[in-house]
Design a protein around this motif. Structure first.
Motif, PDB file in Angstrom:
ATOM      1  N   ASN A 201       0.796  -1.228   0.000  1.00  0.00           N
ATOM      2  CA  ASN A 201       0.000   0.000   0.000  1.00  0.00           C
ATOM      3  C   ASN A 201       0.829   1.279   0.000  1.00  0.00           C
ATOM      4  O   ASN A 201       0.443   2.279   0.577  1.00  0.00           O
ATOM      5  CB  ASN A 201      -0.954   0.020   1.208  1.00  0.00           C
ATOM      6  N   TRP A 202       1.962   1.256  -0.676  1.00  0.00           N
ATOM      7  CA  TRP A 202       2.809   2.431  -0.764  1.00  0.00           C
ATOM      8  C   TRP A 202       2.784   2.991  -2.187  1.00  0.00           C
ATOM      9  O   TRP A 202       2.708   2.245  -3.164  1.00  0.00           O
ATOM     10  CB  TRP A 202       4.262   2.088  -0.418  1.00  0.00           C
ATOM     11  N   LEU A 203       2.883   4.310  -2.269  1.00  0.00           N
ATOM     12  CA  LEU A 203       3.028   5.024  -3.535  1.00  0.00           C
ATOM     13  C   LEU A 203       4.300   5.859  -3.448  1.00  0.00           C
ATOM     14  O   LEU A 203       4.568   6.458  -2.399  1.00  0.00           O
ATOM     15  CB  LEU A 203       1.828   5.934  -3.784  1.00  0.00           C
ATOM     16  N   TYR A 204       5.062   5.901  -4.531  1.00  0.00           N
ATOM     17  CA  TYR A 204       6.332   6.613  -4.534  1.00  0.00           C
ATOM     18  C   TYR A 204       6.387   7.597  -5.705  1.00  0.00           C
ATOM     19  O   TYR A 204       5.740   7.397  -6.732  1.00  0.00           O
ATOM     20  CB  TYR A 204       7.507   5.645  -4.662  1.00  0.00           C
ATOM     21  N   LEU A 205       7.196   8.609  -5.535  1.00  0.00           N
ATOM     22  CA  LEU A 205       7.530   9.518  -6.632  1.00  0.00           C
ATOM     23  C   LEU A 205       9.026   9.793  -6.557  1.00  0.00           C
ATOM     24  O   LEU A 205       9.485  10.479  -5.649  1.00  0.00           O
ATOM     25  CB  LEU A 205       6.733  10.820  -6.558  1.00  0.00           C
ATOM     26  N   GLN A 206       9.762   9.231  -7.493  1.00  0.00           N
ATOM     27  CA  GLN A 206      11.196   9.496  -7.596  1.00  0.00           C
ATOM     28  C   GLN A 206      11.381  10.720  -8.474  1.00  0.00           C
ATOM     29  O   GLN A 206      10.953  10.723  -9.634  1.00  0.00           O
ATOM     30  CB  GLN A 206      11.926   8.300  -8.196  1.00  0.00           C
ATOM     31  N   MET A 207      12.001  11.746  -7.917  1.00  0.00           N
ATOM     32  CA  MET A 207      12.170  13.009  -8.636  1.00  0.00           C
ATOM     33  C   MET A 207      13.651  13.258  -8.853  1.00  0.00           C
ATOM     34  O   MET A 207      14.412  13.407  -7.881  1.00  0.00           O
ATOM     35  CB  MET A 207      11.546  14.154  -7.830  1.00  0.00           C
ATOM     36  N   ASN A 208      14.062  13.274 -10.109  1.00  0.00           N
ATOM     37  CA  ASN A 208      15.455  13.520 -10.474  1.00  0.00           C
ATOM     38  C   ASN A 208      15.561  14.822 -11.264  1.00  0.00           C
ATOM     39  O   ASN A 208      14.566  15.337 -11.785  1.00  0.00           O
ATOM     40  CB  ASN A 208      15.989  12.367 -11.311  1.00  0.00           C
ATOM     41  N   SER A 209      16.776  15.321 -11.373  1.00  0.00           N
ATOM     42  CA  SER A 209      17.032  16.559 -12.138  1.00  0.00           C
ATOM     43  C   SER A 209      16.051  17.654 -11.734  1.00  0.00           C
ATOM     44  O   SER A 209      15.443  18.313 -12.587  1.00  0.00           O
ATOM     45  CB  SER A 209      16.928  16.273 -13.640  1.00  0.00           C
ATOM     46  N   LEU A 210      15.907  17.860 -10.455  1.00  0.00           N
ATOM     47  CA  LEU A 210      14.934  18.830  -9.953  1.00  0.00           C
ATOM     48  C   LEU A 210      15.291  20.247 -10.361  1.00  0.00           C
ATOM     49  O   LEU A 210      16.471  20.615 -10.460  1.00  0.00           O
ATOM     50  CB  LEU A 210      14.809  18.714  -8.439  1.00  0.00           C
ATOM     51  N   LYS A 211      14.248  21.033 -10.608  1.00  0.00           N
ATOM     52  CA  LYS A 211      14.383  22.419 -11.025  1.00  0.00           C
ATOM     53  C   LYS A 211      13.701  23.320  -9.997  1.00  0.00           C
ATOM     54  O   LYS A 211      12.778  22.876  -9.303  1.00  0.00           O
ATOM     55  CB  LYS A 211      13.735  22.623 -12.391  1.00  0.00           C
ATOM     56  N   PRO A 212      14.104  24.570  -9.910  1.00  0.00           N
ATOM     57  CA  PRO A 212      13.426  25.489  -8.978  1.00  0.00           C
ATOM     58  C   PRO A 212      11.913  25.544  -9.199  1.00  0.00           C
ATOM     59  O   PRO A 212      11.157  25.694  -8.237  1.00  0.00           O
ATOM     60  CB  PRO A 212      14.098  26.832  -9.270  1.00  0.00           C
ATOM     61  N   GLU A 213      11.480  25.397 -10.444  1.00  0.00           N
ATOM     62  CA  GLU A 213      10.042  25.438 -10.726  1.00  0.00           C
ATOM     63  C   GLU A 213       9.293  24.205 -10.234  1.00  0.00           C
ATOM     64  O   GLU A 213       8.063  24.159 -10.303  1.00  0.00           O
ATOM     65  CB  GLU A 213       9.781  25.640 -12.228  1.00  0.00           C
ATOM     66  N   ASP A 214      10.024  23.211  -9.738  1.00  0.00           N
ATOM     67  CA  ASP A 214       9.366  22.054  -9.117  1.00  0.00           C
ATOM     68  C   ASP A 214       8.994  22.334  -7.654  1.00  0.00           C
ATOM     69  O   ASP A 214       8.336  21.502  -7.015  1.00  0.00           O
ATOM     70  CB  ASP A 214      10.280  20.827  -9.157  1.00  0.00           C
ATOM     71  N   THR A 215       9.411  23.477  -7.138  1.00  0.00           N
ATOM     72  CA  THR A 215       9.090  23.838  -5.762  1.00  0.00           C
ATOM     73  C   THR A 215       7.584  23.951  -5.569  1.00  0.00           C
ATOM     74  O   THR A 215       6.903  24.675  -6.299  1.00  0.00           O
ATOM     75  CB  THR A 215       9.757  25.166  -5.388  1.00  0.00           C
ATOM     76  N   ALA A 216       7.074  23.204  -4.604  1.00  0.00           N
ATOM     77  CA  ALA A 216       5.632  23.172  -4.350  1.00  0.00           C
ATOM     78  C   ALA A 216       5.350  22.271  -3.152  1.00  0.00           C
ATOM     79  O   ALA A 216       6.250  21.557  -2.674  1.00  0.00           O
ATOM     80  CB  ALA A 216       4.877  22.634  -5.568  1.00  0.00           C
ATOM     81  N   VAL A 217       4.111  22.304  -2.705  1.00  0.00           N
ATOM     82  CA  VAL A 217       3.636  21.285  -1.768  1.00  0.00           C
ATOM     83  C   VAL A 217       3.107  20.124  -2.607  1.00  0.00           C
ATOM     84  O   VAL A 217       2.276  20.337  -3.512  1.00  0.00           O
ATOM     85  CB  VAL A 217       2.543  21.817  -0.842  1.00  0.00           C
ATOM     86  N   TYR A 218       3.589  18.931  -2.340  1.00  0.00           N
ATOM     87  CA  TYR A 218       3.196  17.750  -3.091  1.00  0.00           C
ATOM     88  C   TYR A 218       2.187  16.938  -2.272  1.00  0.00           C
ATOM     89  O   TYR A 218       2.410  16.667  -1.084  1.00  0.00           O
ATOM     90  CB  TYR A 218       4.420  16.905  -3.417  1.00  0.00           C
ATOM     91  N   TYR A 219       1.104  16.553  -2.942  1.00  0.00           N
ATOM     92  CA  TYR A 219       0.011  15.837  -2.286  1.00  0.00           C
ATOM     93  C   TYR A 219      -0.182  14.458  -2.910  1.00  0.00           C
ATOM     94  O   TYR A 219      -0.194  14.323  -4.140  1.00  0.00           O
ATOM     95  CB  TYR A 219      -1.298  16.605  -2.432  1.00  0.00           C
ATOM     96  N   CYS A 220      -0.368  13.482  -2.065  1.00  0.00           N
ATOM     97  CA  CYS A 220      -0.747  12.146  -2.499  1.00  0.00           C
ATOM     98  C   CYS A 220      -2.269  12.106  -2.661  1.00  0.00           C
ATOM     99  O   CYS A 220      -3.002  12.708  -1.859  1.00  0.00           O
ATOM    100  CB  CYS A 220      -0.297  11.143  -1.445  1.00  0.00           C
ATOM    101  N   ASN A 221      -2.724  11.412  -3.680  1.00  0.00           N
ATOM    102  CA  ASN A 221      -4.159  11.346  -3.976  1.00  0.00           C
ATOM    103  C   ASN A 221      -4.584   9.920  -4.276  1.00  0.00           C
ATOM    104  O   ASN A 221      -3.836   9.159  -4.892  1.00  0.00           O
ATOM    105  CB  ASN A 221      -4.468  12.241  -5.179  1.00  0.00           C
ATOM    106  N   ALA A 222      -5.789   9.569  -3.841  1.00  0.00           N
ATOM    107  CA  ALA A 222      -6.358   8.258  -4.162  1.00  0.00           C
ATOM    108  C   ALA A 222      -7.819   8.450  -4.531  1.00  0.00           C
ATOM    109  O   ALA A 222      -8.544   9.194  -3.854  1.00  0.00           O
ATOM    110  CB  ALA A 222      -6.229   7.300  -2.986  1.00  0.00           C
ATOM    111  N   ARG A 223      -8.240   7.783  -5.585  1.00  0.00           N
ATOM    112  CA  ARG A 223      -9.637   7.882  -6.036  1.00  0.00           C
ATOM    113  C   ARG A 223     -10.202   6.485  -6.217  1.00  0.00           C
ATOM    114  O   ARG A 223      -9.498   5.560  -6.634  1.00  0.00           O
ATOM    115  CB  ARG A 223      -9.721   8.645  -7.351  1.00  0.00           C
ATOM    116  N   GLY A 224     -11.465   6.346  -5.907  1.00  0.00           N
ATOM    117  CA  GLY A 224     -12.122   5.050  -6.051  1.00  0.00           C
ATOM    118  C   GLY A 224     -13.586   5.176  -5.715  1.00  0.00           C
ATOM    119  O   GLY A 224     -14.152   6.288  -5.736  1.00  0.00           O
ATOM    120  N   PHE A 225     -14.202   4.059  -5.413  1.00  0.00           N
ATOM    121  CA  PHE A 225     -15.629   4.024  -5.109  1.00  0.00           C
ATOM    122  C   PHE A 225     -15.880   3.248  -3.822  1.00  0.00           C
ATOM    123  O   PHE A 225     -15.274   2.192  -3.592  1.00  0.00           O
ATOM    124  CB  PHE A 225     -16.411   3.357  -6.248  1.00  0.00           C
ATOM    125  N   HIS A 226     -16.750   3.811  -2.995  1.00  0.00           N
ATOM    126  CA  HIS A 226     -17.330   3.079  -1.870  1.00  0.00           C
ATOM    127  C   HIS A 226     -18.740   2.731  -2.301  1.00  0.00           C
ATOM    128  O   HIS A 226     -19.651   3.560  -2.214  1.00  0.00           O
ATOM    129  CB  HIS A 226     -17.341   3.937  -0.604  1.00  0.00           C
TER     130      HIS A 226
END
Length: 118
Positions: A75-100
Motif C-alpha cells: 500500500n505504498w506510492l512513490y515519486l522518484q524526482m530527479n534533475s529537480l528544477k526550482p520550478e518544481d518547488t511546491a507542496v506535493y500531495y498524495c491522492n487516491a480515487r475510487g468508489f465506496h
C-alpha cells in the motif's frame, strides 16, 4: 475511507533528487487510481503523475525526470524526482480515487513541501 500520509519532502539544490512516499490505509481495495499532485504558491493544484493498474501518466513538465510507482502489496506510492528544477518547488500531495459502493471518493494526504534552490 482511505487515509494517506506523505513523507520525503525537503530542500534540495537544482539538479538533485528526492523520493516522496505515501502510505495508504483503510479501504485499500477500493482504490482505482493513485497519484501525486502539487501546488505552488499562487497557483492551482496540478497533476504531476498518476498510476492505474500499472499504467502511468505524467505531466509534460516532469516527463523523463520523475517516476511514479506503487507497491500494491504494501500500500505504498512513490515519486522518484530527479534533475529537480526550482520550478518544481511546491507542496506535493498524495491522492487516491475510487468508489465506496456507488459513491465516488477523492482522498488527499496532508502534503509535503519540496523546495528546490537554484
Amino acid at each position: 475511507q482511505v487515509q494517506l500520509v506523505e513523507s520525503g519532502g525537503g530542500l534540495v539544490q537544482a539538479g538533485g533528487s528526492l523520493r516522496l512516499s505515501c502510505v495508504a490505509s483503510g479501504s485499500i481495495s477500493s482504490i482505482n487510481v493513485m497519484g501525486w499532485y502539487r501546488q505552488a504558491p499562487g497557483k492551482q493544484r496540478e497533476l504531476v503523475a498518476d498510476i492505474t493498474s500499472g499504467v502511468t501518466n505524467y505531466a509534460d513538465s516532469v516527463k523523463g525526470r520523475f517516476t511514479i510507482s506503487r507497491n500494491y502489496a504494501k500500500n505504498w506510492l512513490y515519486l522518484q524526482m530527479n534533475s529537480l528544477k526550482p520550478e518544481d518547488t511546491a507542496v506535493y500531495y498524495c491522492n487516491a480515487r475510487g468508489f465506496h459502493g456507488p459513491v465516488r471518493y477523492n482522498a488527499w494526504g496532508q502534503g509535503t513541501q519540496v523546495t528546490v534552490s537554484s
